[in-house]
Design an enzyme around this catalytic site. Sequence first.
Site, mmCIF file in Angstrom:
data_model
loop_
_atom_site.group_PDB
_atom_site.id
_atom_site.type_symbol
_atom_site.label_atom_id
_atom_site.label_comp_id
_atom_site.label_asym_id
_atom_site.label_seq_id
_atom_site.Cartn_x
_atom_site.Cartn_y
_atom_site.Cartn_z
ATOM 1 N N GLU A 47 -5.416 76.598 156.459
ATOM 2 C CA GLU A 47 -5.317 75.848 155.194
ATOM 3 C C GLU A 47 -4.476 76.626 154.186
ATOM 4 O O GLU A 47 -4.341 77.840 154.281
ATOM 5 C CB GLU A 47 -6.737 75.679 154.610
ATOM 6 C CG GLU A 47 -7.257 74.253 154.569
ATOM 7 C CD GLU A 47 -6.610 73.364 153.523
ATOM 8 O OE1 GLU A 47 -5.380 73.423 153.327
ATOM 9 O OE2 GLU A 47 -7.341 72.584 152.906
ATOM 10 N N ASP A 48 -3.957 75.919 153.198
ATOM 11 C CA ASP A 48 -3.192 76.601 152.153
ATOM 12 C C ASP A 48 -4.108 77.304 151.154
ATOM 13 O O ASP A 48 -3.960 78.487 150.871
ATOM 14 C CB ASP A 48 -2.253 75.617 151.425
ATOM 15 C CG ASP A 48 -2.967 74.351 150.925
ATOM 16 O OD1 ASP A 48 -4.190 74.214 151.114
ATOM 17 O OD2 ASP A 48 -2.279 73.491 150.335
ATOM 18 N N ASP A 90 -10.284 75.725 147.137
ATOM 19 C CA ASP A 90 -10.530 75.584 145.709
ATOM 20 C C ASP A 90 -12.031 75.272 145.557
ATOM 21 O O ASP A 90 -12.861 76.169 145.572
ATOM 22 C CB ASP A 90 -9.612 74.457 145.217
ATOM 23 C CG ASP A 90 -9.598 74.280 143.711
ATOM 24 O OD1 ASP A 90 -9.791 75.255 142.990
ATOM 25 O OD2 ASP A 90 -9.369 73.142 143.246
ATOM 26 N N PHE A 110 -3.289 77.051 138.395
ATOM 27 C CA PHE A 110 -2.698 76.052 139.280
ATOM 28 C C PHE A 110 -1.421 76.627 139.878
ATOM 29 O O PHE A 110 -0.460 76.928 139.170
ATOM 30 C CB PHE A 110 -2.402 74.743 138.554
ATOM 31 C CG PHE A 110 -1.982 73.674 139.513
ATOM 32 C CD1 PHE A 110 -2.931 72.957 140.232
ATOM 33 C CD2 PHE A 110 -0.642 73.423 139.743
ATOM 34 C CE1 PHE A 110 -2.543 72.002 141.161
ATOM 35 C CE2 PHE A 110 -0.240 72.474 140.668
ATOM 36 C CZ PHE A 110 -1.192 71.750 141.382
ATOM 37 N N ARG A 123 7.354 72.471 147.023
ATOM 38 C CA ARG A 123 6.897 72.931 148.338
ATOM 39 C C ARG A 123 7.863 73.936 148.958
ATOM 40 O O ARG A 123 7.471 74.801 149.730
ATOM 41 C CB ARG A 123 6.711 71.749 149.293
ATOM 42 C CG ARG A 123 5.543 70.837 148.951
ATOM 43 C CD ARG A 123 5.163 69.993 150.161
ATOM 44 N NE ARG A 123 4.326 68.862 149.806
ATOM 45 C CZ ARG A 123 2.990 68.902 149.664
ATOM 46 N NH1 ARG A 123 2.372 70.038 149.850
ATOM 47 N NH2 ARG A 123 2.307 67.829 149.346
HETATM 48 P P1 5GP Z 1 -10.628 71.800 147.600
HETATM 49 O O1 5GP Z 1 -11.089 70.661 148.430
HETATM 50 O O2 5GP Z 1 -11.012 73.150 148.158
HETATM 51 O O3 5GP Z 1 -11.038 71.649 146.170
HETATM 52 O O4 5GP Z 1 -9.097 71.703 147.507
HETATM 53 C C1 5GP Z 1 -8.284 72.011 148.545
HETATM 54 C C2 5GP Z 1 -6.950 71.361 148.364
HETATM 55 O O5 5GP Z 1 -6.652 71.129 146.995
HETATM 56 C C3 5GP Z 1 -5.889 72.289 148.882
HETATM 57 O O6 5GP Z 1 -5.667 72.086 150.240
HETATM 58 C C4 5GP Z 1 -4.713 71.918 148.020
HETATM 59 O O7 5GP Z 1 -4.036 70.829 148.585
HETATM 60 C C5 5GP Z 1 -5.326 71.469 146.710
HETATM 61 N N1 5GP Z 1 -5.302 72.546 145.701
HETATM 62 C C6 5GP Z 1 -6.344 73.252 145.222
HETATM 63 N N2 5GP Z 1 -5.938 74.140 144.299
HETATM 64 C C7 5GP Z 1 -4.606 73.988 144.195
HETATM 65 C C8 5GP Z 1 -3.600 74.649 143.416
HETATM 66 O O8 5GP Z 1 -3.817 75.564 142.612
HETATM 67 N N3 5GP Z 1 -2.331 74.213 143.605
HETATM 68 C C9 5GP Z 1 -2.005 73.199 144.466
HETATM 69 N N4 5GP Z 1 -0.723 72.873 144.566
HETATM 70 N N5 5GP Z 1 -2.923 72.580 145.218
HETATM 71 C C10 5GP Z 1 -4.209 72.974 145.075
#
Ligand code: 5GP
Length: 183
Positions: free
Chosen positions: A105-106, A109, A158, A171
């Site tokens: 995963e990237d 959050d 962010f 990207r």
């Molecule tokens: P989660 O479900 O853990 O809240 O969020 C995961 C997804 O939210 C990540 O795979 C990503 O796509 C997006 N995301 C969360 N934080 C960021 C951020 O700081 N920047 C960006 N571009 N995407 C984020």
Amino acid sequence: MALPPEQLPAHPTPLLTREAIAARVDELADQIRADYASTGDLHLVCVLKGAFVFFSDLVRRLDRPATLDFIVVSSYHKAKRSSGEVRLIKDLDTGIEGRDVIIVEDIVDTGLTLTYLLDMMRARRPKTLRTACLLSKPSRREVDVPVEYVGFTIADRFVIGYGLDYAEAYRNLPYIGVLDSDT
Ligand code: 5GP
């Protein structure tokens, strides 16, 4: 809070340079290679779209046989925060039963996306299942989710670049930058 494309900075403030990312990706690849040294079948799953750059760098540095697959989920919908809703857009092409699987995963959050993916994949009975995330924002976590391989722990900013987007922009930025909280 949506910025029109012409107001997006061309060179956002760097948080992690391409050199720092490359060095950390090397370390993660070394760690994974060592942990799976006795495993013949290592199967890596890229969570699109955000992980595509991290995934392609990581798998090329692994220096061992592996198979790859791709899954597409949507959890952001152009907002700067997670919506809390996860949608499966494209499933895996191949089965994972009895296999050693790492989800790549990237960023974690709130942890909701990864939890959704782990639940879905566990139900398919892999032999082992781990996760690798380039970035983690622990202060934002809503659900406790295991991440065995974390690239960098970051504050609640962010971030964009190195695969991560803001409304599909950035990207292809070669480093990880920050979009200020007032943008
Ligand atoms: P989660 O479900 O853990 O809240 O969020 C995961 C997804 O939210 C990540 O795979 C990503 O796509 C997006 N995301 C969360 N934080 C960021 C951020 O700081 N920047 C960006 N571009 N995407 C984020």
